[in-house]
Design a protein around this motif. Structure first.
Motif, short mmCIF file in Angstrom:
data_model
loop_
_atom_site.label_atom_id
_atom_site.label_comp_id
_atom_site.label_asym_id
_atom_site.label_seq_id
_atom_site.Cartn_x
_atom_site.Cartn_y
_atom_site.Cartn_z
N MET A 153 0.85 -5.78 3.82
CA MET A 153 0.39 -4.65 4.20
C MET A 153 1.27 -4.43 5.34
N CYS A 154 1.26 -3.30 6.01
CA CYS A 154 1.94 -3.05 7.18
C CYS A 154 1.27 -3.67 8.29
N THR A 155 1.80 -4.44 9.06
CA THR A 155 1.09 -5.29 10.38
C THR A 155 0.08 -4.19 11.19
N ASP A 156 0.74 -3.22 11.38
CA ASP A 156 -0.04 -2.28 12.33
C ASP A 156 -1.12 -1.25 11.55
N LEU A 157 -1.01 -1.44 10.27
CA LEU A 157 -1.68 -0.87 9.40
C LEU A 157 -1.81 0.73 9.64
N ALA A 158 -0.77 1.16 9.79
CA ALA A 158 -0.40 2.62 10.03
C ALA A 158 0.26 3.44 8.80
N CYS A 159 -0.18 2.92 7.66
CA CYS A 159 0.31 3.49 6.27
C CYS A 159 0.31 4.85 6.24
N SER A 160 -0.99 5.44 6.63
CA SER A 160 -1.35 6.83 6.52
C SER A 160 -0.17 7.77 7.18
N LEU A 161 0.32 7.11 8.55
CA LEU A 161 0.91 7.85 9.28
C LEU A 161 2.51 7.63 8.83
N LEU A 198 0.85 -1.10 -0.07
CA LEU A 198 -0.21 0.00 -0.03
C LEU A 198 0.97 1.07 -0.13
N CYS A 199 1.69 1.46 0.87
CA CYS A 199 2.36 2.63 1.07
C CYS A 199 3.93 2.70 0.93
N LEU A 200 4.47 1.32 0.36
CA LEU A 200 5.87 1.23 0.14
C LEU A 200 6.71 1.48 0.97
N THR A 201 6.42 1.43 2.55
CA THR A 201 7.18 1.37 3.66
C THR A 201 7.85 -0.17 3.86
N THR A 202 9.25 -0.07 4.25
CA THR A 202 9.86 -1.26 4.49
C THR A 202 9.81 -1.55 6.06
N HIS A 203 9.81 -2.47 6.37
CA HIS A 203 9.89 -3.02 7.67
C HIS A 203 10.68 -4.18 7.85
N PRO A 204 11.42 -4.41 9.03
CA PRO A 204 12.25 -5.55 9.47
C PRO A 204 11.24 -6.66 9.97
N GLY A 205 11.64 -7.96 10.04
CA GLY A 205 10.75 -9.12 10.93
C GLY A 205 9.47 -8.92 10.24
N GLY A 206 8.44 -8.95 11.27
CA GLY A 206 7.08 -9.18 11.19
C GLY A 206 6.26 -7.66 10.96
N GLY A 207 7.11 -6.89 10.37
CA GLY A 207 6.50 -5.36 10.25
C GLY A 207 5.43 -5.51 9.08
N VAL A 208 5.58 -6.56 8.19
CA VAL A 208 4.56 -6.49 7.03
C VAL A 208 4.10 -8.11 6.78
N THR A 209 2.83 -7.94 6.80
CA THR A 209 2.09 -9.41 6.59
C THR A 209 1.41 -9.34 5.46
N LEU A 210 1.25 -10.84 5.00
CA LEU A 210 0.21 -10.88 4.00
C LEU A 210 -1.03 -11.08 4.61
N MET A 211 -2.07 -9.93 4.27
CA MET A 211 -3.34 -9.84 4.88
C MET A 211 -4.19 -10.31 3.79
N THR A 212 -5.34 -11.24 4.07
CA THR A 212 -6.26 -11.75 3.03
C THR A 212 -7.53 -11.47 3.46
N ALA A 213 -8.48 -10.97 2.62
CA ALA A 213 -9.90 -10.78 2.84
C ALA A 213 -10.78 -11.46 1.75
N ARG A 214 -11.89 -11.97 2.68
CA ARG A 214 -12.84 -12.64 1.88
C ARG A 214 -13.46 -11.73 0.80
N LYS A 215 -13.64 -12.23 -0.30
CA LYS A 215 -14.41 -11.42 -1.25
C LYS A 215 -15.61 -11.32 -0.95
N ALA A 216 -16.34 -9.94 -1.28
CA ALA A 216 -17.57 -9.54 -1.08
C ALA A 216 -18.60 -10.45 -1.82
N GLY A 217 -19.81 -10.67 -1.33
CA GLY A 217 -21.00 -11.26 -1.76
C GLY A 217 -20.92 -12.94 -2.05
#
Length: 164
Positions: A116-124, A84-103
Motif C-alpha cells: 500500500m501507499c505508505t501515507d495511505l493517501a490512495c483516495s487523493l 490498492l490504487c495502482l499508484t507508483t512511488h519511488p523509494g519507500g512510498g509503497v510498503t508491505l502492510m500486514t494486518a492481524r486477521k479478525a477473531g
C-alpha cells in the motif's frame, strides 16, 4: 466517506482488542479532512513508526484495521506500485502492510499483507488531489469513477481476507 468522530474510529477496529483501540493515536485533524474525497481514512501513528490504521465504510458499518509495516528505506531509483490504487512511488512510498486477521485466527498470529501507499493517501492520488513524489500516475483508459471503484474493490478484497 462520511465524517468520523474519534469514538466512531475507536469502535470500528476488527483486528485489535478494545484496549488497543482505546490507546491508539487518532488523527487530531478529523474536522479538516476532505471527507467527500476519501474512500477510507488512513493514517500513520506518529508515536509508533511501524504502525498505521485505516477505517472504511462497509455494508453501512465502519471497519477499522490496524496495520504494521517494516520501516525499510529503499533507494530512490527503486519504484513500487500500491496494490490498492495502482499508484507508483519511488523509494519507500509503497510498503508491505500486514494486518492481524479478525477473531480467533488473528489471536493465533495469522495475518494478511498487501503493498500500500505508505501515507495511505490512495483516495487523493486517484482523484488527483495529491501528486506522488514521482510526479504523477500512469495514464489510464478507465474513468476516475472506475479507478475509484477498483480501489475500493481492492480494499474490500483485502478486508475479506481478514475475516477468512
Amino acid at each position: 466517506m462520511r465524517s468520523l468522530t474519534e469514538q466512531d474510529i475507536r469502535n470500528s477496529f476488527i483486528n485489535c482488542s478494545k484496549g488497543e483501540a482505546k490507546r491508539l493515536t487518532v488523527p487530531r485533524d478529523l474536522g479538516e479532512r476532505p471527507w467527500d474525497e476519501l474512500d477510507f481514512l488512513g493514517w500513520r501513528d506518529p508515536g509508533a513508526p511501524d504502525r498505521s490504521y485505516l477505517v472504511t465504510e462497509r455494508d453501512d458499518r465502519l471497519v477499522g484495521v490496524a496495520l504494521r509495516f517494516q520501516a525499510a528505506q529503499r533507494g530512490f531509483l527503486h519504484r513500487s506500485m500500491c496494490s490498492l490504487c495502482l499508484t507508483t512511488h519511488p523509494g519507500g512510498g509503497v510498503t508491505l502492510m500486514t494486518a492481524r486477521k479478525a477473531g480467533a485466527a488473528g489471536r493465533e498470529g495469522n495475518s494478511v499483507g498487501l503493498y500500500m501507499c505508505t501515507d495511505l493517501a490512495c483516495s487523493l492520488y486517484v482523484r488527483g488531489g495529491k501528486v506522488p513524489e514521482s510526479g504523477g500516475r500512469f495514464e489510464e483508459s478507465l474513468t476516475m469513477e472506475e479507478q475509484i471503484a477498483r480501489t475500493t474493490g481492492n480494499l474490500s478484497a483485502f478486508i475479506d481476507k481478514l475475516y477468512a
